[in-house]
Design an enzyme around this catalytic site. Structure first.
Site, PDB file in Angstrom:
ATOM      1  N   HIS A   9       0.862  -1.196   0.000  1.00  0.00           N
ATOM      2  CA  HIS A   9       0.000   0.000   0.000  1.00  0.00           C
ATOM      3  C   HIS A   9       0.890   1.234   0.000  1.00  0.00           C
ATOM      4  O   HIS A   9       1.301   1.729   1.052  1.00  0.00           O
ATOM      5  CB  HIS A   9      -0.928  -0.030   1.216  1.00  0.00           C
ATOM      6  CG  HIS A   9      -1.957   1.071   1.235  1.00  0.00           C
ATOM      7  ND1 HIS A   9      -3.157   0.960   1.901  1.00  0.00           N
ATOM      8  CD2 HIS A   9      -1.971   2.314   0.682  1.00  0.00           C
ATOM      9  CE1 HIS A   9      -3.858   2.067   1.761  1.00  0.00           C
ATOM     10  NE2 HIS A   9      -3.147   2.916   1.030  1.00  0.00           N
ATOM     11  N   HIS A  11       1.321   4.873  -2.415  1.00  0.00           N
ATOM     12  CA  HIS A  11       0.958   5.736  -3.553  1.00  0.00           C
ATOM     13  C   HIS A  11       2.230   6.433  -4.024  1.00  0.00           C
ATOM     14  O   HIS A  11       2.836   7.191  -3.244  1.00  0.00           O
ATOM     15  CB  HIS A  11      -0.074   6.784  -3.133  1.00  0.00           C
ATOM     16  CG  HIS A  11      -1.338   6.192  -2.577  1.00  0.00           C
ATOM     17  ND1 HIS A  11      -2.477   6.024  -3.325  1.00  0.00           N
ATOM     18  CD2 HIS A  11      -1.631   5.709  -1.341  1.00  0.00           C
ATOM     19  CE1 HIS A  11      -3.424   5.475  -2.578  1.00  0.00           C
ATOM     20  NE2 HIS A  11      -2.938   5.275  -1.364  1.00  0.00           N
ATOM     21  N   HIS A 189      -9.519   0.996  -1.495  1.00  0.00           N
ATOM     22  CA  HIS A 189      -9.510   1.622  -0.177  1.00  0.00           C
ATOM     23  C   HIS A 189     -10.935   1.526   0.380  1.00  0.00           C
ATOM     24  O   HIS A 189     -11.896   1.916  -0.299  1.00  0.00           O
ATOM     25  CB  HIS A 189      -9.131   3.102  -0.271  1.00  0.00           C
ATOM     26  CG  HIS A 189      -7.670   3.365  -0.500  1.00  0.00           C
ATOM     27  ND1 HIS A 189      -6.966   2.819  -1.536  1.00  0.00           N
ATOM     28  CD2 HIS A 189      -6.785   4.130   0.196  1.00  0.00           C
ATOM     29  CE1 HIS A 189      -5.706   3.242  -1.470  1.00  0.00           C
ATOM     30  NE2 HIS A 189      -5.563   4.042  -0.431  1.00  0.00           N
ATOM     31  N   GLU A 192     -11.417   3.332   5.688  1.00  0.00           N
ATOM     32  CA  GLU A 192     -10.417   4.262   6.244  1.00  0.00           C
ATOM     33  C   GLU A 192     -11.208   5.332   7.000  1.00  0.00           C
ATOM     34  O   GLU A 192     -11.136   5.429   8.216  1.00  0.00           O
ATOM     35  CB  GLU A 192      -9.570   4.866   5.123  1.00  0.00           C
ATOM     36  CG  GLU A 192      -8.509   5.864   5.612  1.00  0.00           C
ATOM     37  CD  GLU A 192      -7.743   6.536   4.469  1.00  0.00           C
ATOM     38  OE1 GLU A 192      -8.237   6.548   3.326  1.00  0.00           O
ATOM     39  OE2 GLU A 192      -6.644   7.077   4.746  1.00  0.00           O
ATOM     40  N   ASP A 270       1.684   4.028   2.834  1.00  0.00           N
ATOM     41  CA  ASP A 270       0.657   4.867   2.211  1.00  0.00           C
ATOM     42  C   ASP A 270       1.255   6.040   1.425  1.00  0.00           C
ATOM     43  O   ASP A 270       1.456   5.925   0.224  1.00  0.00           O
ATOM     44  CB  ASP A 270      -0.348   5.352   3.267  1.00  0.00           C
ATOM     45  CG  ASP A 270      -1.735   5.631   2.694  1.00  0.00           C
ATOM     46  OD1 ASP A 270      -1.929   5.428   1.492  1.00  0.00           O
ATOM     47  OD2 ASP A 270      -2.626   6.046   3.468  1.00  0.00           O
ATOM     48  N   ASP A 271       1.496   7.162   2.095  1.00  0.00           N
ATOM     49  CA  ASP A 271       2.054   8.360   1.443  1.00  0.00           C
ATOM     50  C   ASP A 271       3.218   8.863   2.302  1.00  0.00           C
ATOM     51  O   ASP A 271       3.092   9.873   2.998  1.00  0.00           O
ATOM     52  CB  ASP A 271       0.972   9.438   1.321  1.00  0.00           C
ATOM     53  CG  ASP A 271      -0.222   8.954   0.529  1.00  0.00           C
ATOM     54  OD1 ASP A 271      -0.117   8.880  -0.714  1.00  0.00           O
ATOM     55  OD2 ASP A 271      -1.246   8.604   1.142  1.00  0.00           O
TER      56      ASP A 271
HETATM   57  N1  HPA Z   1      -6.758   7.316   1.128  1.00  0.00           N
HETATM   58  C1  HPA Z   1      -7.439   7.638   0.035  1.00  0.00           C
HETATM   59  N2  HPA Z   1      -6.851   8.119  -1.056  1.00  0.00           N
HETATM   60  C2  HPA Z   1      -5.546   8.290  -1.043  1.00  0.00           C
HETATM   61  C3  HPA Z   1      -4.790   7.970   0.054  1.00  0.00           C
HETATM   62  C4  HPA Z   1      -5.426   7.446   1.199  1.00  0.00           C
HETATM   63  O1  HPA Z   1      -4.830   7.119   2.241  1.00  0.00           O
HETATM   64  N3  HPA Z   1      -3.511   8.274  -0.263  1.00  0.00           N
HETATM   65  C5  HPA Z   1      -3.501   8.728  -1.537  1.00  0.00           C
HETATM   66  N4  HPA Z   1      -4.738   8.748  -2.021  1.00  0.00           N
HETATM   67 ZN    ZN Z   2      -3.782   4.789   0.452  1.00  0.00          ZN
END
Ligand code: HPA
Ligand code: ZN
Length: 320
Positions: A9, A11, A189, A192, A270-271
């Site tokens: 996971h 991006h 996703h 969340e 994630d990011d």
């Molecule tokens: N959630 C939803 N969209 C996203 C995320 C995330 O954590 N990171 C990049 N796009």
């Molecule tokens: Zn994500």
């Protein structure tokens, strides 16, 4: 000791470090509303997912040429290697770029080139997952799939990201059915910020092979049973959850509860450029036992889309 790990996971646009943001803004003569790297880091305080997405999409404006996508991807592979990652299945958001006039082919050529550079430099294997932006309509997603069609043999799967609440998985039923017929893996996703119902929809309507995040599944005991019975992989991202206020603190983060419940949870970044660190920092941020770390490493390969024989090889290497 760092265990070999798969990151499932991530991006790529979320691995754009402030230093590279500045360098690319200069190289491409794109104006950015920041005076310094410190200025950028100061802007990375979010109170929810949308707060973050606004800055994340703005940051992506500096990515224009194939070389930019290559350099972004290769830099992520360097960071991953430093944390012991040996396999990655990464997301990219083509619509963020095609909507600004960058061609789909420019984006994917750069990304695939960056993944090859990572393989050459570090021996990291990889797969690429095309994410549809769920705040856009399904027809836009179908148009993107059409652009992607000549590249299907280089794609591992399709995903669904961006603003969750108000954009349930069912909105993308046709796109995911098409992707499944084309032999692509499906992930989304869900849970969340969105409710457990979105996780049910991802399973039952999109027929996903993995759930990204899935934290809020814990609110529904029947859903927990279903996820455990199917050994459905959850790609959990602790530092992201903290940054986006999905959790109040990292004490008592749902990841450890998921493991105790027998769910196949994995740990991911994630990011990382926006949330304070790569997968190693995520592991370090939780008070994990040695056994939990080993389970997370096993789960990362079990939950990957590596061919079965390769999966077994990686698991054996982990046990050795
Ligand atoms: N959630 C939803 N969209 C996203 C995320 C995330 O954590 N990171 C990049 N796009
Ligand atoms: Zn994500």
């Amino acid at each position: 000791m760092t265990l070999p790990l798969a990151e499932l996971h991530l991006h790529l646009e979320g691995s754009l470090e402030p230093e590279m943001l500045f360098a690319l803004a200069q190289r491409n003569k794109v104006a950015i509303p920041f005076a310094s790297v410190e200025d950028v880091r100061a802007a990375y305080r979010f109170s929810n997912l949308q707060d973050f997405l606004d800055i994340y999409y703005q940051g992506a404006n500096v990515l224009l040429a194939e070389e930019d996508f290559h350099d972004l991807t290769a830099a992520y592979m360097d960071r991953a290697a430093a944390d012991g990652v040996t396999h990655v299945e990464v997301f990219f958001d083509p619509q963020t770029h095609t909507d600004r006039g960058v061609s789909f082919d420019t984006v994917i050529k750069g990304v695939l080139g960056g993944l090859e550079t990572g393989k050459a430099r570090h021996g990291i294997s990889s797969g690429l997952i095309l994410c549809l932006l769920r705040h856009l309509d399904e027809d836009a997603g179908l148009k993107t799939l059409k652009q992607a069609e000549p590249w299907f043999d280089r794609l591992l799967g399709i995903g669904l990201d961006s603003s969750e609440v108000g954009h349930p998985p069912s909105k993308f039923a046709r796109a995911f059915a098409l992707a499944g017929e084309a032999g692509l893996k499906r992930v989304a996703h869900a849970g969340e910020e969105g409710p457990p119902e979105y996780v049910w929809e991802a399973l039952d309507i999109l027929k996903v092979d993995r759930i990204d995040h899935g934290n809020r599944a814990l609110e529904d005991p029947r859903l927990v049973d279903r996820l455990r019975e199917e050994q459905m992989t959850l790609t959990v991202c602790p530092l992201s959850n903290l940054s986006l206020c999905v959790v109040k603190s990292l004490d008592n983060h749902p990841l450890q509860r998921m493991l105790k419940l027998g769910l196949r949870a994995t740990i991911n970044s994630d990011d990382p450029a926006y949330f304070g660190g790569y997968v190693g920092a995520n592991i370090a941020a939780l008070a994990l036992t040695g056994d939990e770390k080993k389970t997370l490493a096993r789960n990362s390969f079990l939950g990957s889309f590596l061919p079965e024989a390769e999966k077994q090889k990686r698991l054996a290497a982990l046990d050795a």
